[in-house]
Design an enzyme around this catalytic site. Structure first.
Site, mmCIF file in Angstrom:
data_model
loop_
_atom_site.group_PDB
_atom_site.id
_atom_site.type_symbol
_atom_site.label_atom_id
_atom_site.label_comp_id
_atom_site.label_asym_id
_atom_site.label_seq_id
_atom_site.Cartn_x
_atom_site.Cartn_y
_atom_site.Cartn_z
ATOM 1 N N LYS A 1 31.769 28.055 -10.208
ATOM 2 C CA LYS A 1 31.809 28.247 -8.749
ATOM 3 C C LYS A 1 30.387 28.264 -8.214
ATOM 4 C CE LYS A 1 33.906 31.288 -5.222
ATOM 5 N NZ LYS A 1 34.571 32.601 -4.985
ATOM 6 N N SER B 1 38.536 32.346 -1.883
ATOM 7 C CA SER B 1 37.480 31.388 -1.636
ATOM 8 C C SER B 1 37.244 30.424 -2.793
ATOM 9 C CB SER B 1 36.177 32.133 -1.342
ATOM 10 O OG SER B 1 35.731 32.850 -2.484
ATOM 11 N N SER C 1 39.469 36.320 -4.423
ATOM 12 C CA SER C 1 39.057 34.907 -4.490
ATOM 13 C C SER C 1 39.213 34.219 -5.837
ATOM 14 C CB SER C 1 37.613 34.761 -4.031
ATOM 15 O OG SER C 1 37.560 34.874 -2.640
HETATM 16 N N1 GLN Z 1 39.690 36.102 1.237
HETATM 17 C C1 GLN Z 1 38.859 37.273 1.140
HETATM 18 C C2 GLN Z 1 37.764 37.198 2.152
HETATM 19 O O1 GLN Z 1 37.748 36.290 2.910
HETATM 20 C C3 GLN Z 1 38.334 37.410 -0.255
HETATM 21 C C4 GLN Z 1 37.075 36.709 -0.508
HETATM 22 C C5 GLN Z 1 36.572 36.870 -1.901
HETATM 23 O O2 GLN Z 1 37.207 37.459 -2.775
HETATM 24 N N2 GLN Z 1 35.361 36.385 -2.097
HETATM 25 O O3 GLN Z 1 36.920 38.032 2.229
#
Ligand code: GLN
Length: 511
Positions: free
Chosen positions: A80, A155, A179
Protein backbone atom coordinates in the site's frame (compact mmCIF):
# COMPACT_ATOMS: atom_id res chain seq x y z
CA UNK A 1 -4.02 -17.10 -16.95
CA UNK A 2 -0.68 -18.43 -15.75
CA UNK A 3 -0.97 -21.18 -13.14
CA UNK A 4 1.73 -19.49 -11.08
CA UNK A 5 -0.47 -16.54 -10.15
CA UNK A 6 -3.24 -18.81 -8.89
CA UNK A 7 -0.98 -20.39 -6.28
CA UNK A 8 -1.35 -19.25 -2.69
CA UNK A 9 1.76 -17.75 -1.13
CA UNK A 10 2.19 -20.98 0.88
CA UNK A 11 2.05 -23.09 -2.31
CA UNK A 12 4.32 -20.74 -4.24
CA UNK A 13 6.88 -20.69 -1.45
CA UNK A 14 6.95 -24.51 -1.43
CA UNK A 15 7.71 -24.50 -5.17
CA UNK A 16 10.37 -21.83 -4.75
CA UNK A 17 12.03 -23.76 -1.95
CA UNK A 18 11.94 -26.97 -3.99
CA UNK A 19 13.55 -25.14 -6.91
CA UNK A 20 10.58 -25.87 -9.20
CA UNK A 21 9.99 -22.16 -9.78
CA UNK A 22 12.40 -19.24 -9.64
CA UNK A 23 11.69 -15.92 -7.97
CA UNK A 24 12.19 -14.26 -11.37
CA UNK A 25 9.50 -16.48 -12.91
CA UNK A 26 7.14 -15.71 -10.03
CA UNK A 27 7.75 -11.96 -10.33
CA UNK A 28 7.41 -12.04 -14.14
CA UNK A 29 4.10 -13.94 -13.98
CA UNK A 30 2.63 -11.36 -11.62
CA UNK A 31 4.03 -8.42 -13.61
CA UNK A 32 2.42 -9.92 -16.73
CA UNK A 33 -0.88 -10.21 -14.89
CA UNK A 34 -0.62 -6.57 -13.79
CA UNK A 35 0.04 -5.54 -17.40
CA UNK A 36 -2.96 -7.57 -18.55
CA UNK A 37 -5.59 -6.43 -16.05
CA UNK A 38 -4.49 -3.36 -14.14
CA UNK A 39 -5.41 -0.93 -16.90
CA UNK A 40 -8.99 -1.73 -15.98
CA UNK A 41 -8.66 -2.37 -12.25
CA UNK A 42 -6.14 0.32 -11.27
CA UNK A 43 -5.01 -1.48 -8.14
CA UNK A 44 -1.47 -0.12 -8.58
CA UNK A 45 -0.10 3.42 -8.49
CA UNK A 46 3.46 2.40 -9.33
CA UNK A 47 5.32 -0.62 -10.61
CA UNK A 48 8.93 -0.94 -11.67
CA UNK A 49 9.50 -4.21 -13.49
CA UNK A 50 13.27 -3.76 -13.51
CA UNK A 51 13.45 -3.14 -9.78
CA UNK A 52 11.15 -6.10 -9.01
CA UNK A 53 13.03 -8.46 -11.32
CA UNK A 54 16.39 -7.34 -9.92
CA UNK A 55 15.16 -8.09 -6.39
CA UNK A 56 13.87 -11.49 -7.56
CA UNK A 57 17.17 -12.27 -9.31
CA UNK A 58 19.07 -11.51 -6.11
CA UNK A 59 16.89 -14.03 -4.24
CA UNK A 60 17.51 -16.69 -6.89
CA UNK A 61 21.25 -16.08 -6.68
CA UNK A 62 21.26 -16.38 -2.90
CA UNK A 63 19.24 -19.59 -3.11
CA UNK A 64 21.58 -20.96 -5.75
CA UNK A 65 24.52 -20.17 -3.46
CA UNK A 66 22.96 -22.40 -0.83
CA UNK A 67 21.91 -19.64 1.53
CA UNK A 68 19.15 -20.47 4.05
CA UNK A 69 16.25 -18.19 3.09
CA UNK A 70 12.98 -17.26 4.81
CA UNK A 71 9.83 -19.25 4.05
CA UNK A 72 8.42 -16.51 1.79
CA UNK A 73 11.66 -15.70 -0.06
CA UNK A 74 10.88 -14.97 -3.70
CA UNK A 75 7.14 -14.43 -3.17
CA UNK A 76 5.83 -11.16 -4.71
CA UNK A 77 4.35 -8.58 -2.36
CA UNK A 78 2.15 -5.57 -3.20
CA UNK A 79 2.62 -2.63 -0.85
CA UNK A 80 0.00 0.00 0.00
CA UNK A 81 1.32 3.39 -0.99
CA UNK A 82 1.00 4.55 2.63
CA UNK A 83 4.28 2.70 3.35
CA UNK A 84 7.43 4.45 2.19
CA UNK A 85 9.84 2.49 0.01
CA UNK A 86 13.17 3.43 -1.51
CA UNK A 87 12.65 1.63 -4.82
CA UNK A 88 9.37 3.22 -5.94
CA UNK A 89 7.52 6.50 -5.27
CA UNK A 90 5.41 6.83 -2.11
CA UNK A 91 2.41 9.18 -2.39
CA UNK A 92 -0.22 8.00 0.11
CA UNK A 93 -2.67 8.57 -2.75
CA UNK A 94 -2.12 12.35 -2.62
CA UNK A 95 -1.04 14.92 -5.19
CA UNK A 96 0.90 16.69 -2.46
CA UNK A 97 3.38 13.78 -2.48
CA UNK A 98 3.36 13.14 -6.23
CA UNK A 99 6.69 11.59 -7.24
CA UNK A 100 8.02 11.61 -3.65
CA UNK A 101 10.92 9.20 -3.10
CA UNK A 102 11.72 8.15 0.42
CA UNK A 103 15.34 7.87 1.53
CA UNK A 104 14.44 4.85 3.69
CA UNK A 105 12.11 1.84 3.79
CA UNK A 106 9.26 1.58 6.30
CA UNK A 107 10.10 -1.06 8.92
CA UNK A 108 7.36 -3.41 7.68
CA UNK A 109 8.83 -3.11 4.17
CA UNK A 110 12.38 -3.61 5.43
CA UNK A 111 11.29 -6.74 7.30
CA UNK A 112 9.53 -8.06 4.20
CA UNK A 113 12.64 -7.45 2.09
CA UNK A 114 14.85 -9.11 4.70
CA UNK A 115 12.54 -12.14 4.49
CA UNK A 116 13.10 -12.20 0.72
CA UNK A 117 9.70 -10.93 -0.40
CA UNK A 118 9.81 -9.06 -3.71
CA UNK A 119 8.12 -5.65 -3.98
CA UNK A 120 5.88 -5.97 -7.05
CA UNK A 121 4.35 -2.49 -6.83
CA UNK A 122 2.69 0.20 -4.74
CA UNK A 123 -1.08 -0.01 -4.41
CA UNK A 124 -3.81 2.59 -4.79
CA UNK A 125 -5.58 4.01 -1.76
CA UNK A 126 -7.80 6.84 -0.62
CA UNK A 127 -5.76 10.00 -0.15
CA UNK A 128 -3.92 9.71 3.19
CA UNK A 129 -6.08 6.61 3.87
CA UNK A 130 -9.23 8.71 4.34
CA UNK A 131 -12.14 6.84 2.79
CA UNK A 132 -14.07 3.61 2.44
CA UNK A 133 -14.13 3.17 -1.34
CA UNK A 134 -10.70 4.16 -2.77
CA UNK A 135 -12.61 6.88 -4.63
CA UNK A 136 -10.72 9.59 -2.73
CA UNK A 137 -7.41 8.65 -4.36
CA UNK A 138 -5.98 11.69 -6.16
CA UNK A 139 -5.00 9.26 -8.94
CA UNK A 140 -8.46 7.88 -9.68
CA UNK A 141 -10.42 4.97 -8.20
CA UNK A 142 -9.66 1.25 -8.05
CA UNK A 143 -12.31 -1.08 -9.49
CA UNK A 144 -13.61 -4.17 -7.69
CA UNK A 145 -12.40 -7.32 -9.48
CA UNK A 146 -15.79 -8.99 -8.89
CA UNK A 147 -17.57 -6.23 -10.79
CA UNK A 148 -15.66 -3.35 -12.30
CA UNK A 149 -18.57 -0.96 -11.88
CA UNK A 150 -18.30 -1.37 -8.07
CA UNK A 151 -15.95 0.09 -5.49
CA UNK A 152 -13.46 -2.24 -3.78
CA UNK A 153 -13.90 -0.64 -0.36
CA UNK A 154 -11.20 1.50 1.16
CA UNK A 155 -8.93 2.98 1.99
CA UNK A 156 -6.84 -0.04 0.94
CA UNK A 157 -8.86 -1.02 -2.13
CA UNK A 158 -5.67 -1.33 -4.18
CA UNK A 159 -4.09 -3.96 -1.93
CA UNK A 160 -7.36 -5.93 -1.67
CA UNK A 161 -7.92 -5.99 -5.45
CA UNK A 162 -4.24 -6.76 -6.11
CA UNK A 163 -4.53 -10.02 -4.17
CA UNK A 164 -8.11 -10.75 -5.25
CA UNK A 165 -7.29 -10.32 -8.95
CA UNK A 166 -4.12 -12.44 -8.76
CA UNK A 167 -1.78 -9.50 -9.35
CA UNK A 168 0.05 -10.47 -6.14
CA UNK A 169 -0.42 -13.30 -3.64
CA UNK A 170 0.27 -11.01 -0.67
CA UNK A 171 -0.15 -7.33 0.14
CA UNK A 172 0.42 -4.93 2.99
CA UNK A 173 -2.21 -2.45 4.12
CA UNK A 174 -2.98 -0.02 6.93
CA UNK A 175 -6.06 -0.03 9.10
CA UNK A 176 -7.07 3.07 11.06
CA UNK A 177 -10.82 2.47 11.08
CA UNK A 178 -11.19 -0.59 8.86
CA UNK A 179 -9.03 0.05 5.79
CA UNK A 180 -7.70 -3.51 5.65
CA UNK A 181 -10.79 -5.40 6.84
CA UNK A 182 -13.56 -3.56 4.97
CA UNK A 183 -11.89 -3.78 1.50
CA UNK A 184 -11.16 -7.46 2.24
CA UNK A 185 -14.88 -7.97 2.84
CA UNK A 186 -15.95 -6.08 -0.29
CA UNK A 187 -13.49 -7.93 -2.55
CA UNK A 188 -13.83 -11.43 -1.08
CA UNK A 189 -10.27 -11.52 0.27
CA UNK A 190 -8.71 -11.87 3.74
CA UNK A 191 -7.23 -9.02 5.78
CA UNK A 192 -6.04 -8.56 9.33
CA UNK A 193 -5.61 -5.57 11.60
CA UNK A 194 -3.07 -6.65 14.22
CA UNK A 195 -3.14 -5.58 17.87
CA UNK A 196 -2.15 -1.89 18.06
CA UNK A 197 1.64 -1.82 18.27
CA UNK A 198 1.99 -5.37 16.93
CA UNK A 199 3.57 -4.13 13.70
CA UNK A 200 5.82 -1.07 13.52
CA UNK A 201 4.32 2.12 12.10
CA UNK A 202 7.76 3.55 11.30
CA UNK A 203 7.65 4.72 7.70
CA UNK A 204 3.88 4.45 7.50
CA UNK A 205 2.63 7.87 6.38
CA UNK A 206 0.59 8.83 9.45
CA UNK A 207 -3.16 9.35 9.40
CA UNK A 208 -4.20 9.09 13.07
CA UNK A 209 -1.30 7.81 15.13
CA UNK A 210 -3.30 6.35 18.02
CA UNK A 211 -5.42 4.28 15.61
CA UNK A 212 -3.14 3.41 12.66
CA UNK A 213 -1.96 -0.18 12.34
CA UNK A 214 -0.10 -1.92 9.51
CA UNK A 215 -1.30 -5.38 8.57
CA UNK A 216 -1.41 -8.19 5.98
CA UNK A 217 -3.84 -9.03 3.12
CA UNK A 218 -4.07 -12.22 1.04
CA UNK A 219 -6.55 -14.66 -0.47
CA UNK A 220 -6.33 -17.19 2.38
CA UNK A 221 -6.12 -17.04 6.16
CA UNK A 222 -2.82 -18.99 6.18
CA UNK A 223 -1.18 -16.62 3.68
CA UNK A 224 -2.33 -13.63 5.74
CA UNK A 225 -0.81 -15.25 8.83
CA UNK A 226 2.49 -15.99 7.04
CA UNK A 227 2.86 -12.31 6.11
CA UNK A 228 1.82 -11.23 9.62
CA UNK A 229 4.69 -13.29 11.06
CA UNK A 230 7.17 -11.54 8.75
CA UNK A 231 6.20 -7.97 9.63
CA UNK A 232 5.33 -8.30 13.35
CA UNK A 233 7.63 -7.41 16.19
CA UNK A 234 9.26 -4.66 18.20
CA UNK A 235 10.97 -1.76 16.46
CA UNK A 236 13.10 0.77 18.29
CA UNK A 237 12.00 3.38 15.70
CA UNK A 238 8.37 3.19 16.85
CA UNK A 239 7.86 3.95 20.54
CA UNK A 240 4.36 2.43 20.44
CA UNK A 241 5.53 -0.88 18.99
CA UNK A 242 5.13 -3.72 21.46
CA UNK A 243 8.01 -5.70 22.85
CA UNK A 244 6.15 -8.99 22.97
CA UNK A 245 7.03 -12.59 22.16
CA UNK A 246 4.38 -13.17 19.48
CA UNK A 247 3.44 -16.76 18.79
CA UNK A 248 3.52 -17.88 15.14
CA UNK A 249 0.31 -16.79 13.43
CA UNK A 250 0.97 -19.32 10.66
CA UNK A 251 1.16 -22.14 13.20
CA UNK A 252 -2.17 -20.95 14.62
CA UNK A 253 -3.71 -20.88 11.12
CA UNK A 254 -2.39 -24.38 10.39
CA UNK A 255 -3.80 -25.77 13.64
CA UNK A 256 -7.14 -24.13 12.84
CA UNK A 257 -7.45 -25.83 9.47
CA UNK A 258 -9.08 -28.68 11.41
CA UNK A 259 -12.57 -27.34 12.22
CA UNK A 260 -12.92 -29.54 15.29
CA UNK A 261 -10.70 -26.88 16.89
CA UNK A 262 -13.89 -24.78 17.10
CA UNK A 263 -15.43 -27.03 19.74
CA UNK A 264 -16.10 -25.04 22.90
CA UNK A 265 -15.07 -21.70 21.37
CA UNK A 266 -17.26 -18.96 22.85
CA UNK A 267 -18.29 -16.57 20.07
CA UNK A 268 -19.88 -13.26 21.03
CA UNK A 269 -22.36 -11.46 18.80
CA UNK A 270 -22.68 -7.80 19.76
CA UNK A 271 -26.29 -6.62 19.58
CA UNK A 272 -25.18 -3.09 18.69
CA UNK A 273 -23.14 -4.27 15.68
CA UNK A 274 -26.20 -5.83 14.06
CA UNK A 275 -27.29 -2.34 13.06
CA UNK A 276 -30.41 -1.49 11.04
CA UNK A 277 -28.38 -0.76 7.94
CA UNK A 278 -27.10 -4.35 7.59
CA UNK A 279 -28.07 -5.52 4.10
CA UNK A 280 -30.35 -8.62 4.19
CA UNK A 281 -27.96 -10.79 2.14
CA UNK A 282 -25.08 -9.85 4.46
CA UNK A 283 -27.15 -10.70 7.52
CA UNK A 284 -28.20 -14.03 5.97
CA UNK A 285 -24.59 -15.07 5.26
CA UNK A 286 -23.52 -13.96 8.73
CA UNK A 287 -26.29 -16.00 10.39
CA UNK A 288 -25.34 -18.99 8.26
CA UNK A 289 -21.73 -18.76 9.37
CA UNK A 290 -22.86 -18.66 13.01
CA UNK A 291 -24.87 -21.83 12.34
CA UNK A 292 -21.75 -23.47 10.84
CA UNK A 293 -19.82 -22.53 13.99
CA UNK A 294 -22.55 -23.81 16.28
CA UNK A 295 -22.68 -27.11 14.36
CA UNK A 296 -18.97 -27.58 15.22
CA UNK A 297 -19.70 -27.12 18.91
CA UNK A 298 -18.93 -23.40 19.24
CA UNK A 299 -21.12 -21.53 21.70
CA UNK A 300 -22.84 -18.40 20.38
CA UNK A 301 -23.39 -15.76 23.06
CA UNK A 302 -25.26 -12.47 22.65
CA UNK A 303 -23.25 -9.54 23.97
CA UNK A 304 -24.35 -6.06 24.97
CA UNK A 305 -21.89 -3.26 24.20
CA UNK A 306 -23.92 -0.14 24.95
CA UNK A 307 -21.29 2.40 23.88
CA UNK A 308 -20.58 0.99 20.42
CA UNK A 309 -23.30 3.17 18.96
CA UNK A 310 -21.11 6.22 19.67
CA UNK A 311 -18.00 4.71 18.06
CA UNK A 312 -18.34 6.36 14.64
CA UNK A 313 -19.01 9.77 16.21
CA UNK A 314 -16.01 9.49 18.55
CA UNK A 315 -13.79 8.24 15.72
CA UNK A 316 -14.69 11.21 13.49
CA UNK A 317 -13.47 13.57 16.20
CA UNK A 318 -10.34 11.69 17.25
CA UNK A 319 -9.22 10.87 13.70
CA UNK A 320 -9.54 14.39 12.24
CA UNK A 321 -7.89 15.87 15.35
CA UNK A 322 -4.84 13.63 14.99
CA UNK A 323 -4.84 13.90 11.19
CA UNK A 324 -4.89 17.71 11.25
CA UNK A 325 -1.76 17.59 13.37
CA UNK A 326 -0.03 14.85 11.30
CA UNK A 327 -0.75 16.60 8.00
CA UNK A 328 0.67 19.94 9.17
CA UNK A 329 4.06 18.76 7.92
CA UNK A 330 3.00 19.10 4.27
CA UNK A 331 4.04 22.71 4.26
CA UNK A 332 5.59 23.03 0.75
CA UNK A 333 9.06 23.14 2.28
CA UNK A 334 9.93 19.62 3.35
CA UNK A 335 8.05 17.26 1.05
CA UNK A 336 6.62 17.05 -2.41
CA UNK A 337 4.55 19.70 -4.08
CA UNK A 338 5.27 23.45 -3.99
CA UNK A 339 2.97 25.96 -5.66
CA UNK A 340 4.45 29.43 -5.96
CA UNK A 341 1.92 32.19 -6.64
CA UNK A 342 2.62 34.53 -9.54
CA UNK A 343 5.17 37.10 -8.58
CA UNK A 344 6.66 34.94 -5.81
CA UNK A 345 4.32 35.24 -2.85
CA UNK A 346 5.05 35.06 0.85
CA UNK A 347 5.91 31.99 2.92
CA UNK A 348 2.27 31.89 3.98
CA UNK A 349 0.78 32.23 0.51
CA UNK A 350 3.10 29.52 -0.89
CA UNK A 351 2.06 27.25 1.95
CA UNK A 352 -1.64 27.88 1.59
CA UNK A 353 -1.66 27.64 -2.21
CA UNK A 354 0.33 24.39 -2.02
CA UNK A 355 -2.12 22.89 0.46
CA UNK A 356 -5.10 24.15 -1.52
CA UNK A 357 -3.77 22.52 -4.70
CA UNK A 358 -2.23 19.40 -3.13
CA UNK A 359 -5.00 18.14 -0.84
CA UNK A 360 -8.34 16.73 -2.02
CA UNK A 361 -11.77 17.59 -0.64
CA UNK A 362 -11.99 14.81 1.98
CA UNK A 363 -8.56 15.64 3.38
CA UNK A 364 -9.44 19.34 3.63
CA UNK A 365 -12.76 18.47 5.30
CA UNK A 366 -10.99 16.45 7.97
CA UNK A 367 -8.23 19.01 8.55
CA UNK A 368 -10.88 21.68 9.12
CA UNK A 369 -12.91 19.38 11.41
CA UNK A 370 -9.86 18.37 13.40
CA UNK A 371 -8.52 21.88 13.78
CA UNK A 372 -11.95 22.98 15.00
CA UNK A 373 -12.28 20.08 17.45
CA UNK A 374 -8.88 20.91 18.95
CA UNK A 375 -9.39 24.67 19.17
CA UNK A 376 -9.45 26.40 22.56
CA UNK A 377 -12.95 26.44 23.98
CA UNK A 378 -14.06 23.37 22.04
CA UNK A 379 -11.37 20.91 23.04
CA UNK A 380 -13.19 19.53 26.10
CA UNK A 381 -16.58 19.47 24.42
CA UNK A 382 -15.41 17.52 21.36
CA UNK A 383 -11.99 15.90 21.57
CA UNK A 384 -12.20 15.38 25.35
CA UNK A 385 -15.67 13.81 25.13
CA UNK A 386 -14.60 11.56 22.27
CA UNK A 387 -11.68 10.28 24.33
CA UNK A 388 -14.10 9.45 27.17
CA UNK A 389 -16.29 7.50 24.74
CA UNK A 390 -13.16 5.66 23.64
CA UNK A 391 -12.56 4.54 27.22
CA UNK A 392 -16.17 3.38 27.55
CA UNK A 393 -15.84 1.32 24.35
CA UNK A 394 -12.67 -0.27 25.69
CA UNK A 395 -14.60 -1.19 28.85
CA UNK A 396 -17.42 -2.68 26.75
CA UNK A 397 -14.83 -4.90 25.03
CA UNK A 398 -13.25 -5.89 28.35
CA UNK A 399 -16.67 -6.90 29.71
CA UNK A 400 -17.44 -8.82 26.51
CA UNK A 401 -14.14 -10.72 26.57
CA UNK A 402 -14.81 -11.83 30.14
CA UNK A 403 -17.66 -13.87 28.61
CA UNK A 404 -16.39 -14.89 25.17
CA UNK A 405 -13.16 -15.83 23.36
CA UNK A 406 -13.86 -13.96 20.12
CA UNK A 407 -16.47 -11.52 18.85
CA UNK A 408 -18.02 -12.05 15.41
CA UNK A 409 -19.84 -9.53 13.22
CA UNK A 410 -20.35 -8.78 9.55
CA UNK A 411 -17.14 -6.95 8.54
CA UNK A 412 -19.16 -4.32 6.70
CA UNK A 413 -22.91 -3.71 6.77
CA UNK A 414 -23.18 -3.85 2.96
CA UNK A 415 -21.56 -5.40 -0.08
CA UNK A 416 -19.67 -3.29 -2.64
CA UNK A 417 -21.67 -0.34 -3.97
CA UNK A 418 -21.53 1.21 -7.44
CA UNK A 419 -18.73 3.69 -8.09
CA UNK A 420 -19.88 7.26 -7.73
CA UNK A 421 -23.03 6.56 -5.72
CA UNK A 422 -21.80 8.01 -2.41
CA UNK A 423 -20.25 11.06 -4.06
CA UNK A 424 -20.91 14.22 -2.09
CA UNK A 425 -22.23 12.40 0.98
CA UNK A 426 -19.26 11.36 3.11
CA UNK A 427 -21.59 10.14 5.88
CA UNK A 428 -22.52 7.11 3.78
CA UNK A 429 -18.86 6.15 3.59
CA UNK A 430 -18.33 6.84 7.29
CA UNK A 431 -21.21 4.58 8.33
CA UNK A 432 -19.82 1.63 6.34
CA UNK A 433 -17.12 1.42 9.03
CA UNK A 434 -19.47 1.22 12.01
CA UNK A 435 -18.52 -2.43 12.50
CA UNK A 436 -14.74 -2.07 12.12
CA UNK A 437 -14.05 1.19 14.00
CA UNK A 438 -14.60 -0.14 17.56
CA UNK A 439 -11.53 -2.43 17.26
CA UNK A 440 -9.30 0.52 16.32
CA UNK A 441 -10.60 2.63 19.21
CA UNK A 442 -9.77 -0.23 21.59
CA UNK A 443 -6.47 -1.28 19.93
CA UNK A 444 -7.59 -4.90 19.59
CA UNK A 445 -6.95 -7.22 16.62
CA UNK A 446 -9.51 -8.00 13.91
CA UNK A 447 -9.62 -10.35 10.94
CA UNK A 448 -11.97 -10.39 7.94
CA UNK A 449 -12.55 -13.44 5.79
CA UNK A 450 -15.07 -14.18 3.02
CA UNK A 451 -18.10 -16.29 3.91
CA UNK A 452 -20.02 -16.30 0.64
CA UNK A 453 -21.95 -13.92 -1.57
CA UNK A 454 -25.15 -11.97 -0.88
CA UNK A 455 -28.18 -13.40 -2.66
CA UNK A 456 -29.46 -10.01 -3.85
CA UNK A 457 -26.32 -8.96 -5.75
CA UNK A 458 -23.95 -11.95 -5.86
CA UNK A 459 -21.16 -9.91 -4.24
CA UNK A 460 -18.78 -11.06 -1.48
CA UNK A 461 -19.66 -10.85 2.22
CA UNK A 462 -17.02 -10.75 4.96
CA UNK A 463 -17.05 -12.09 8.49
CA UNK A 464 -15.11 -10.10 11.08
CA UNK A 465 -13.57 -11.79 14.11
CA UNK A 466 -12.14 -9.74 16.99
CA UNK A 467 -10.09 -10.90 19.98
CA UNK A 468 -8.52 -9.27 23.04
CA UNK A 469 -5.23 -7.39 22.56
CA UNK A 470 -2.26 -9.76 22.05
CA UNK A 471 -4.58 -12.61 21.03
CA UNK A 472 -4.13 -12.24 17.26
CA UNK A 473 -3.28 -15.94 16.98
CA UNK A 474 -6.78 -16.82 18.21
CA UNK A 475 -8.21 -15.04 15.15
CA UNK A 476 -6.06 -17.01 12.72
CA UNK A 477 -6.94 -20.32 14.38
CA UNK A 478 -10.68 -19.63 14.32
CA UNK A 479 -10.48 -17.91 10.93
CA UNK A 480 -8.76 -20.87 9.30
CA UNK A 481 -11.36 -23.23 10.77
CA UNK A 482 -14.23 -21.15 9.40
CA UNK A 483 -12.47 -20.87 6.03
CA UNK A 484 -12.19 -24.66 5.82
CA UNK A 485 -15.91 -25.00 6.61
CA UNK A 486 -16.79 -22.47 3.88
CA UNK A 487 -14.52 -24.28 1.38
CA UNK A 488 -16.17 -27.61 2.26
CA UNK A 489 -19.65 -26.07 1.91
CA UNK A 490 -18.88 -24.51 -1.50
CA UNK A 491 -16.66 -27.29 -2.84
CA UNK A 492 -13.95 -24.72 -3.69
CA UNK A 493 -11.98 -22.02 -1.93
CA UNK A 494 -13.81 -18.70 -2.01
CA UNK A 495 -11.13 -16.95 -4.06
CA UNK A 496 -11.56 -19.50 -6.85
CA UNK A 497 -15.19 -18.39 -7.24
CA UNK A 498 -14.40 -14.82 -8.30
CA UNK A 499 -15.80 -14.17 -11.77
CA UNK A 500 -12.36 -12.93 -12.82
CA UNK A 501 -11.31 -16.57 -12.94
CA UNK A 502 -14.01 -17.57 -15.40
CA UNK A 503 -12.21 -16.49 -18.54
CA UNK A 504 -12.67 -12.73 -18.73
CA UNK A 505 -9.63 -11.14 -17.19
CA UNK A 506 -11.30 -8.57 -14.94
CA UNK A 507 -14.61 -9.85 -13.77
CA UNK A 508 -18.17 -10.04 -14.92
CA UNK A 509 -18.38 -6.38 -15.91
CA UNK A 510 -16.40 -7.50 -18.94
CA UNK A 511 -18.99 -10.00 -20.02
N1 GLN B 1 -12.83 4.52 6.21
C1 GLN B 1 -12.20 5.01 7.41
C2 GLN B 1 -11.85 6.45 7.24
O1 GLN B 1 -12.16 7.00 6.25
C3 GLN B 1 -11.02 4.16 7.75
C4 GLN B 1 -9.76 4.60 7.13
C5 GLN B 1 -8.60 3.74 7.49
O2 GLN B 1 -8.70 2.72 8.16
N2 GLN B 1 -7.43 4.21 7.08
O3 GLN B 1 -11.27 7.06 8.09
Amino acid sequence: MSDLIQLTAAELSAKLTAGEVSAVEAAQAHLDRITAVDGELHAFLATDAEASLAAARAIDERRAAGEELGELAGVPLAIKDVLVTTDMPSTSGSKILEGYRSPFDATAVAKARAAGLVNIGKTNMDEFAMGSATENSAYGPTHNQWDRSRVPGGSGGGSAVAVGAFEAPLALGSDTGGSIRQPAALTGTVGAKPTYGGVSRYGAIALASSLDQIGPCARTVLDTALLHDVVAGHDAHDSTSLDHAWPSMAAAARSGADPTSLRGLRVGVVKQLMIDGVQPGVKARFDESLALLAAQGAEIVEIDAPHFEYAVAAYYLILPAEASSNLAKYDSVRFGLRVTPQGGGTVESVMSETRAAGFGAEVKRRIILGTYALSAGYYDAYYGSAQKVRTLIQRDFAAAFSQVDVIASPTAPTTAWALGTHGGDPMQDYLNDATTIPANLAGIPGLSLPIGTASEDGLPVGLQLMAPAFEDARLYRAGAAIESLITARDGAPFWAQAPSLAGAPTGKANA
